[in-house]
Design a protein around this motif. Structure first.
Motif, PDB file in Angstrom:
ATOM      1  N   TYR A  85       9.505   2.130   9.045  1.00 20.33           N
ATOM      2  CA  TYR A  85       8.371   1.477   8.380  1.00 20.33           C
ATOM      3  C   TYR A  85       7.098   2.302   8.541  1.00 20.33           C
ATOM      4  N   THR A 118       3.452   2.442   9.520  1.00 21.67           N
ATOM      5  CA  THR A 118       2.483   1.706  10.332  1.00 21.67           C
ATOM      6  C   THR A 118       1.116   1.632   9.653  1.00 21.67           C
ATOM      7  N   ASP A 119       0.729   2.687   8.926  1.00 24.85           N
ATOM      8  CA  ASP A 119      -0.579   2.669   8.279  1.00 24.85           C
ATOM      9  C   ASP A 119      -0.643   1.617   7.174  1.00 24.85           C
ATOM     10  N   PHE A 142       1.285  -1.093   7.006  1.00 24.59           N
ATOM     11  CA  PHE A 142       1.347  -2.391   7.670  1.00 24.59           C
ATOM     12  C   PHE A 142      -0.037  -2.817   8.142  1.00 24.59           C
ATOM     13  N   ALA A 143      -0.765  -1.887   8.766  1.00 25.17           N
ATOM     14  CA  ALA A 143      -2.099  -2.204   9.296  1.00 25.17           C
ATOM     15  C   ALA A 143      -3.046  -2.606   8.164  1.00 25.17           C
ATOM     16  N   THR A 166       2.047  -3.855  13.880  1.00 27.66           N
ATOM     17  CA  THR A 166       2.689  -2.539  13.794  1.00 27.66           C
ATOM     18  C   THR A 166       3.571  -2.233  14.998  1.00 27.66           C
ATOM     19  N   ARG A 218       6.611  -2.072  17.295  1.00 23.65           N
ATOM     20  CA  ARG A 218       8.032  -2.147  16.934  1.00 23.65           C
ATOM     21  C   ARG A 218       8.751  -3.315  17.600  1.00 23.65           C
ATOM     22  N   ASP A 268       7.351   4.678  11.855  1.00 22.84           N
ATOM     23  CA  ASP A 268       7.887   4.206  13.130  1.00 22.84           C
ATOM     24  C   ASP A 268       9.279   3.638  12.859  1.00 22.84           C
TER      25      ASP A 268
END
Length: 432
Positions: free
Chosen positions: A162, A164-165, A167-168, A174, A176, A301
């Protein structure tokens, strides 16, 4: 067989292979007479997807250990195209490489229908290597009379990759471990996807395609398309229907970027940030790195997969009977699949080992590209818990028909029941 003993045997094998190769080069020929008069030999390797041998420097290392040997590799990105071409060449007996890759979904076809087209590797000493591989991996490439028709490369324990950027930006967690808890089920995964969709950055989608979702879900099952007796059961398999229904829900909820895996558009989407999650077997890590490039480092990640462990993919290296350099080809594949090389390949490319002696070596591996994710632990745990899958002659073909039908739901808005009927017709045409 104890791991330590297997690793010791593999070390001896590595030295023997290197020495044998050097002696062959020095003597100016091979037992099957395929080397050139000058003592040099060119080994051809024909693969699909991204095995990573060249990128990890293994070919260069082997050539250095074996003066006079040159390795030339050809690639076909899409496995279905590769397999079709291989079938044509096997039928004609020409144009075959010294080493041919075989995807795990095709190995039953090789063993049950095409054993006469490939070398029985026991004649070169492969029977002595049985204890070095996972039992299921070895058994799948073994014929009814004990023929060894390929050596295992990797297996495909599954996880979830996925961004992380993204998601944020969408307001999602973020971490795991937290994500693994939130999407411990596939229902939880879809619910998180619907949250993502409300605040999705740019034009990004939750996942790349419902085909990849289906593939990773069905990889969690022991019986998928065939039962242990060899009977085709896909149409009545409740686990398969659940994977179908979940994929249909993802499509109808607008969670997919609607991309054909392995297409140019899919490849470009990695760098563009077109999707936030990608169900990923271990071998997908190297592919992500290749497509997302240096700019993607630290943005990805890896977390545990929803719904438990599974396996998607994994391959074999085989030597066709029509190959020009059979003995040297065997020496190469024995070296490439030895624990030392499988461990190196995982560290550099993400291909999870099928050699038992390599698994211990990579247990503590982390990957800086994937936010320093403990990939050795994540994929190692998945590999231990993954079911030993029942493989059938048309596994890969049946899977392709189902993912094609899901694509019709995803891209064309076709009614799921009509798409299911199309899949049935496609499977019937293939299996007779």
């Amino acid at each position: 067989m104890p791991i330590a003993r297997a690793a010791k045997r593999a070390t001896v094998r590595l030295g023997a292979v290197a020495l044998a190769g050097a002696l062959l080069a020095a003597c100016g020929g091979s037992s099957d007479g395929a080397s050139g008069a000058d003592g040099k030999v060119t080994l051809t390797v024909d693969l699909f997807g991204s095995f990573g041998y060249k990128e990890a420097g293994l070919y260069a290392e082997y050539e250095k250990l074996n003066p006079g040997v040159t390795i030339k590799q050809t690639d076909t990105e899409d496995e279905a195209d590769y397999w079709k071409s291989l079938q044509t060449r096997l039928a004609g007996g020409g144009g075959l490489a010294d080493v041919q890759g075989v995807e795990v979904g095709r190995i039953a076809s090789v063993v049950q229908q095409q054993a006469d087209k490939f070398e029985d590797l026991r004649k070169y000493g492969a029977d002595k290597l049985e204890g070095e591989f996972a039992e299921a991996k070895w058994a799948a490439a073994t014929g009814a009379n004990g023929e060894v028709l390929g050596l295992g490369t990797d297996v495909g324990p599954e996880a979830m990759c996925y961004r992380t950027d993204l998601f944020a930006e969408a307001g999602l967690p973020t971490d795991r471990a937290e994500l693994a808890e939130k999407w411990s089920t596939w229902e939880g995964y879809l619910q998180l996807g619907k949250q993502y969709k409300k605040k999705a950055p740019g034009k990004s989608a939750w996942l790349d395609s419902v085909g990849s979702l289906y593939s990773v879900m069905i990889g969690q099952e022991k019986e998928r398309y065939y039962d242990t007796s060899g009977k085709l059961i896909w149409e009545t398999n409740p686990a398969l229907k659940e994977a179908w229904n979940t994929s249909v829900e993802a499509a109808r909820s607008g969670l997919s970027a609607e991309l054909d895996q392995w297409s140019p558009q899919w490849n470009q989407a990695f760098a563009a940030g077109s999707f936030a999650t990608l169900p990923c077997p271990a071998w997908m890590l190297g592919y992500i790195k290749g497509q997302a490039g240096e700019a993607g480092k630290g943005k990805w990640d890896v977390a545990a997969l929803p719904g438990g462990a599974g396996n998607w993919g994994g391959s074999y290296l085989a030597v066709p009977r029509a190959a020009e350099n059979k003995e040297e080809a065997y020496k190469l594949i024995a070296w490439l699949t030895a624990p030392e090389q499988q461990a190196k390949l995982f560290q550099k490319h993400g291909s999870f080992p099928s050699a038992t002696g390599a698994i211990e070596k990579i247990a503590d591996a982390k990957d800086p590209y994937f936010s320093n994710a403990p990939i050795g632990q994540i994929f190692g745990d998945a590999a231990k818990a993954a079911p030993v899958q029942v493989l059938g002659v048309h596994d890969q073909n049946v899977s392709q028909q189902i993912t094609n039908a899901l694509s019709e739901v995803e891209r064309k808005g076709l009614a799921p029941d009509k798409a299911w009927r199309n899949a049935k017709k496609g499977v019937a045409n293939i299996t007779g």
